[in-house]
Design an enzyme around this catalytic site. Structure first.
Site, PDB file in Angstrom:
ATOM      1  CD  GLU A  86      -1.790   2.307   1.682  1.00 59.82           C
ATOM      2  OE1 GLU A  86      -1.459   3.202   0.876  1.00 59.82           O
ATOM      3  OE2 GLU A  86      -1.871   2.470   2.903  1.00 59.82           O
ATOM      4  CB  CYS A 120      -1.189   6.915   1.500  1.00 59.14           C
ATOM      5  SG  CYS A 120      -2.566   6.009   2.249  1.00 59.14           S
ATOM      6  CD  GLU A 216       2.380  10.232  -1.340  1.00 60.14           C
ATOM      7  OE1 GLU A 216       1.362   9.857  -0.740  1.00 60.14           O
ATOM      8  OE2 GLU A 216       3.360   9.478  -1.539  1.00 60.14           O
TER       9      GLU A 216
END
Length: 319
Positions: A86, A120, A216
């Protein structure tokens, strides 16, 4: 990295974990210094040993794409192990012209600024229909400027970044955005001269090719731009190497169905964001991961399928 055998060895008996965490002084001594927890979870030797250990049958990892690639490559040197991951994201939130704008502002802010942007699946890319763009921006800027930031043990909605490394990383992305000509609608600066506090930041009219729109950031930085058609919004939302989550804001059911089918993301929230449940599978497309957490899907990650064939003797009663 985490495996069942690893954590079972650590926490499988009540006496073990009671001895570790039963007193405040004990856990304060364990987690109060940065050097302590870095030695436990952040050194290459730790995950490297787990990745190549013949006693580890399965690896589950949550973290960055770069580290995931190293773990996958290292574990393959000693054989083939199932690995679920993940990882990160650059998740879009799409605000249609049929959206409740107040709701869209509230939920996109919750989606991004939750946990100081260190999430995330943060809604860090917001695409707003041109017909409601100005209204959204006006309300989004006000909400960001009204957001209380400070000591997380007081009545605030945003605390500091986790450490100086992440603080400097986020401020570096903000500077990259400024240098690239992106317009800051609000924020963009450090708060005070102590701690790792960053103003809730919104860039507007952010083009898709800018670094702040593609990488990100993992901080309280929202990138907003406008679009004209649903097809344009879907294409731009999918123009990423990630695919962890997405959000759609609309009052029209047909539009919600069209957008959710077209988005390449493991989770699509409609008129909400960051809503989770133990039965809801969570995971991403592409560089956002492999496999799913939660629900029946996560159980499959830790099972093997075995087929057993055996000849039957005697009469077959169904013949």
């Amino acid at each position: 990295v985490s495996t069942q055998s690893t954590w079972e060895a650590v926490v499988s008996t009540q006496s073990t974990w009671e001895a570790v965490v039963s007193t405040q002084s004990t856990w304060e001594a364990v987690v109060s210094t940065q050097s302590t927890w870095e030695a436990v979870v952040s050194t290459q030797s730790t995950w490297d040993s787990l990745a190549v250990s013949p006693g580890i049958d399965k690896i589950a990892f949550t973290g960055s794409v770069a580290t995931a690639q190293r773990i996958q490559a290292r574990s393959s040197e000693v054989g083939l192990k199932p690995i679920t991951m993940e990882l990160g994201g650059k998740s879009p939130a799409i605000v249609m012209d049929t959206a409740d704008i107040d709701l869209a502002v509230e939920k996109t802010h919750w989606g991004l600024f939750f946990n100081h942007g260190q999430c995330c699946c943060a809604s860090s890319r917001v695409l707003v229909h041109e017909a409601v763009y100005d209204e959204f921006m006006e309300k989004a800027v006000k909400a960001a400027e009204d957001r209380p930031v400070g000591d997380p043990f007081t009545d605030v909605e945003q605390g500091p970044q986790v450490d100086d490394i992440q603080f400097n990383r986020v401020m570096g992305y903000i500077q990259q955005g400024k240098d690239a000509g992106a317009k800051i609608a609000t924020g963009g600066e450090r708060i005070g001269d102590k701690g790792y506090f960053i103003q809730p930041t919104i860039f507007q009219d952010v083009k898709d090719d800018l670094v702040i729109s593609r990488e990100e950031i993992f901080g309280p930085v929202m990138c907003v731009d406008k679009f004209s058609t649903p097809e344009e919004a879907i294409a731009r939302a999918n123009d990423t190497t990630f695919g962890l989550a997405a959000g759609v804001f609309t009052k029209d059911l047909d539009t919600a169905n069209q957008m959710s089918r077209g988005l390449r993301a493991g989770t699509v929230w409609i008129n909400c964001y960051n809503e989770f449940g133990p039965t809801m599978p969570f995971g991403g497309y592409r560089n956002s991961g492999v496999g799913r957490e939660n629900g029946f899907d996560v159980i499959k990650n830790y099972q093997q399928v075995k087929a057993i064939h055996m000849p039957l003797k005697g009469d077959q009663f169904w013949a």
